[in-house]
Design a protein around this motif. Structure first.
Motif, PDB file in Angstrom:
ATOM      1  N   HIS A  91       0.897  -1.279  -0.048  1.00  0.00           N
ATOM      2  CA  HIS A  91       0.023  -0.122  -0.034  1.00  0.00           C
ATOM      3  C   HIS A  91       0.764   1.271   0.113  1.00  0.00           C
ATOM      4  O   HIS A  91       0.336   2.482  -0.543  1.00  0.00           O
ATOM      5  CB  HIS A  91      -0.851  -0.098   1.014  1.00  0.00           C
ATOM      6  CG  HIS A  91      -2.009  -1.028   0.849  1.00  0.00           C
ATOM      7  ND1 HIS A  91      -2.932  -1.034   1.935  1.00  0.00           N
ATOM      8  CD2 HIS A  91      -2.350  -2.157   0.252  1.00  0.00           C
ATOM      9  CE1 HIS A  91      -3.927  -2.205   1.456  1.00  0.00           C
ATOM     10  NE2 HIS A  91      -3.398  -2.721   0.607  1.00  0.00           N
ATOM     11  N   ILE A  94       0.904   2.067  -3.452  1.00  0.00           N
ATOM     12  CA  ILE A  94      -0.298   2.682  -4.038  1.00  0.00           C
ATOM     13  C   ILE A  94      -0.496   3.919  -3.741  1.00  0.00           C
ATOM     14  O   ILE A  94      -0.943   5.113  -4.578  1.00  0.00           O
ATOM     15  CB  ILE A  94      -1.724   1.945  -3.336  1.00  0.00           C
ATOM     16  CG1 ILE A  94      -1.679   0.541  -3.544  1.00  0.00           C
ATOM     17  CG2 ILE A  94      -2.769   2.788  -3.568  1.00  0.00           C
ATOM     18  CD1 ILE A  94      -2.581  -0.515  -2.996  1.00  0.00           C
ATOM     19  N   HIS A 149      -2.793  -0.924  -8.012  1.00  0.00           N
ATOM     20  CA  HIS A 149      -2.407  -1.936  -6.655  1.00  0.00           C
ATOM     21  C   HIS A 149      -1.090  -2.752  -7.146  1.00  0.00           C
ATOM     22  O   HIS A 149      -1.101  -3.315  -8.284  1.00  0.00           O
ATOM     23  CB  HIS A 149      -3.309  -3.002  -6.359  1.00  0.00           C
ATOM     24  CG  HIS A 149      -3.135  -3.608  -5.042  1.00  0.00           C
ATOM     25  ND1 HIS A 149      -1.975  -4.210  -4.700  1.00  0.00           N
ATOM     26  CD2 HIS A 149      -4.022  -3.502  -3.866  1.00  0.00           C
ATOM     27  CE1 HIS A 149      -2.273  -4.737  -3.527  1.00  0.00           C
ATOM     28  NE2 HIS A 149      -3.400  -4.202  -2.842  1.00  0.00           N
ATOM     29  N   THR A 311     -11.105  -6.695  -2.179  1.00  0.00           N
ATOM     30  CA  THR A 311     -10.774  -4.946  -1.659  1.00  0.00           C
ATOM     31  C   THR A 311     -12.275  -4.515  -1.466  1.00  0.00           C
ATOM     32  O   THR A 311     -13.234  -4.636  -2.069  1.00  0.00           O
ATOM     33  CB  THR A 311     -10.076  -4.266  -2.998  1.00  0.00           C
ATOM     34  OG1 THR A 311     -10.002  -3.080  -2.570  1.00  0.00           O
ATOM     35  CG2 THR A 311     -10.651  -4.688  -4.210  1.00  0.00           C
ATOM     36  N   TYR A 326      -3.348  -3.978 -11.677  1.00  0.00           N
ATOM     37  CA  TYR A 326      -2.383  -4.592 -10.770  1.00  0.00           C
ATOM     38  C   TYR A 326      -0.983  -4.281 -11.558  1.00  0.00           C
ATOM     39  O   TYR A 326      -0.949  -4.373 -12.850  1.00  0.00           O
ATOM     40  CB  TYR A 326      -2.474  -5.935 -10.464  1.00  0.00           C
ATOM     41  CG  TYR A 326      -3.573  -6.384  -9.499  1.00  0.00           C
ATOM     42  CD1 TYR A 326      -3.462  -6.232  -8.081  1.00  0.00           C
ATOM     43  CD2 TYR A 326      -4.798  -6.525 -10.128  1.00  0.00           C
ATOM     44  CE1 TYR A 326      -4.408  -6.565  -7.264  1.00  0.00           C
ATOM     45  CE2 TYR A 326      -5.967  -6.740  -9.082  1.00  0.00           C
ATOM     46  CZ  TYR A 326      -5.686  -6.752  -7.877  1.00  0.00           C
ATOM     47  OH  TYR A 326      -6.656  -7.047  -6.916  1.00  0.00           O
TER      48      TYR A 326
END
Length: 385
Positions: A91, A94, A149, A311, A326
């Protein structure tokens, strides 16, 4: 305009890497991301974004906005870590990618007729932060939402499972395990019975269903009948509808543990149910073109299974057009939720993914804003699934 966007990412790239490393070095779990949220928001504030702290009365959420156009698009930033594993789901990347895309778009939002938001969304790892934001109006008025992600490899289409998250507790009665075992009610036995029942039930569950969990408390002492046991359990299914069908069957397994042992069962939801993802195929096509142009290569097969992870972005996608592709960080054999994957988020391959992901994500929004047909479709609330 593409040169401006690419140049903006290139200029910001060193700061984006520092942001990712900072989040990596200071991991904070769901609902505790006070430092992380502040760090991400400050990077945007320093570049002209208007910040709303404690967005929707959530302490670790924020909203950052720039522009005043009639097309309103949100980038989502996640920054919660995993208990005991740090940023093993990436994350930190992200946030860096979403911030990078936003900084690159900032100089051209007026030319694009765009109001751009970055929403800091806490507690994706089991807490359902985006669901809380949705229910409090945090995505109201937005025409689309997007994020990228990390995973081992690049995968375009997200196919996350719907999922429920539950805390399971059994309460029995303590007693000396050698001297007075007959006076106890064994809460650990209740968990054993439940897990055996779930294991047997798996033979009759659809192939799309996943059931997994862990005990977080197994008792008090080896020579005492366990009075209190607890655990966390997830049930995943292809859709919310399928989840509604199978979840009661799993709960009956936990009830069986209570009936057989005599312990008292308590089941507490840890969040509202995460929904399956609805990909806006037209926006995703824009991302795929931009990602390939930036140097990315998409794959499929066994290495692409991170695309099946659940998610709370799925809940956002049920209400507004959204994408959740992704981006690979060349981590194999390490995969998400392994300590080695957390380490992989600090490698040169991950640094490259930050830059290329930000360029691709920003380019996607440029295309959506500049294409009259896509723009009008989004503004008028039409979807392409």
């Amino acid at each position: 305009m593409d040169d401006v966007v690419a140049g903006g990412v290139a200029t910001a790239h060193p700061a984006l890497i520092r942001l990712s490393r900072d989040l990596y070095d200071h991991p904070e779990i769901a609902w505790e991301e006070i430092r992380s949220a502040r760090r991400v928001a400050e990077q945007l504030a320093d570049n002209g974004f208007e910040i709303t702290d404690r967005y929707c009365d959530l302490e670790t959420a924020f909203a950052a906005r720039i522009g005043s156009g009639d097309l309103r698009i949100t980038l989502c930033a996640e920054y919660d870590a995993l208990p005991g594993l740090g940023h093993a789901c990436g994350h930190n990347l992200i946030s860096a990618i979403s911030v990078g895309a936003a900084l690159a778009l900032a100089p051209v939002v007026d030319d694009l007729g765009l109001t751009l938001s970055v929403i800091g969304t806490p507690a994706e790892e089991g807490g359902g932060g985006k669901i809380e934001l949705l229910e409090r109006g945090g995505f109201d008025g937005q025409h689309a939402a997007a994020m990228v992600h990390p995973g081992p490899v690049d995968v375009a289409v997200a196919r996350p499972f719907a999922v429920s998250h539950s805390r399971i507790e059994y309460r029995g009665k303590a007693a000396h395990a050698a001297a007075y075992p007959e006076r106890g009610v064994n809460a650990a036995d209740a968990f054993t019975i439940a897990q055996v029942a779930i294991g047997l039930l798996r033979q009759q569950l659809p192939h799309s269903v996943r059931v997994h969990g862990m005990m977080t408390r197994g008792g008090e002492a080896p020579n005492a009948i366990a009075e209190h046991t607890a655990g966390r359990w997830y049930v995943r299914a292809e859709t919310l509808a399928e989840l509604a069908e199978v979840e009661p069957r799993i709960l009956r397994c936990f009830e069986a543990g209570a009936w057989a042992s005599g312990a008292e069962l308590t089941v507490t939801p840890e969040s509202k149910h995460y929904a399956e993802f609805r990909t806006d195929t037209e926006l995703l096509a824009c991302y795929e073109r931009r990602a390939i142009a930036a140097g990315r290569h998409f794959t499929s097969g066994a290495d692409a299974m991170m695309a099946r992870a659940s998610t709370d972005m799925g809940n956002v996608s049920q209400l507004i057009p959204a994408i959740h592709p992704y981006i690979g960080i060349d981590s194999m054999p390490a995969v998400n939720h392994q300590p080695e994957f957390a380490t992989a988020t600090t490698t040169p391959a991950a640094d490259t993914a930050i830059g290329q992901g930000a360029v691709a994500l920003a380019g996607t929004i440029v295309d959506a804003a500049a294409d009259t047909r896509i723009r009008n479709r989004l503004i008028h609330g039409h979807r392409v699934d």
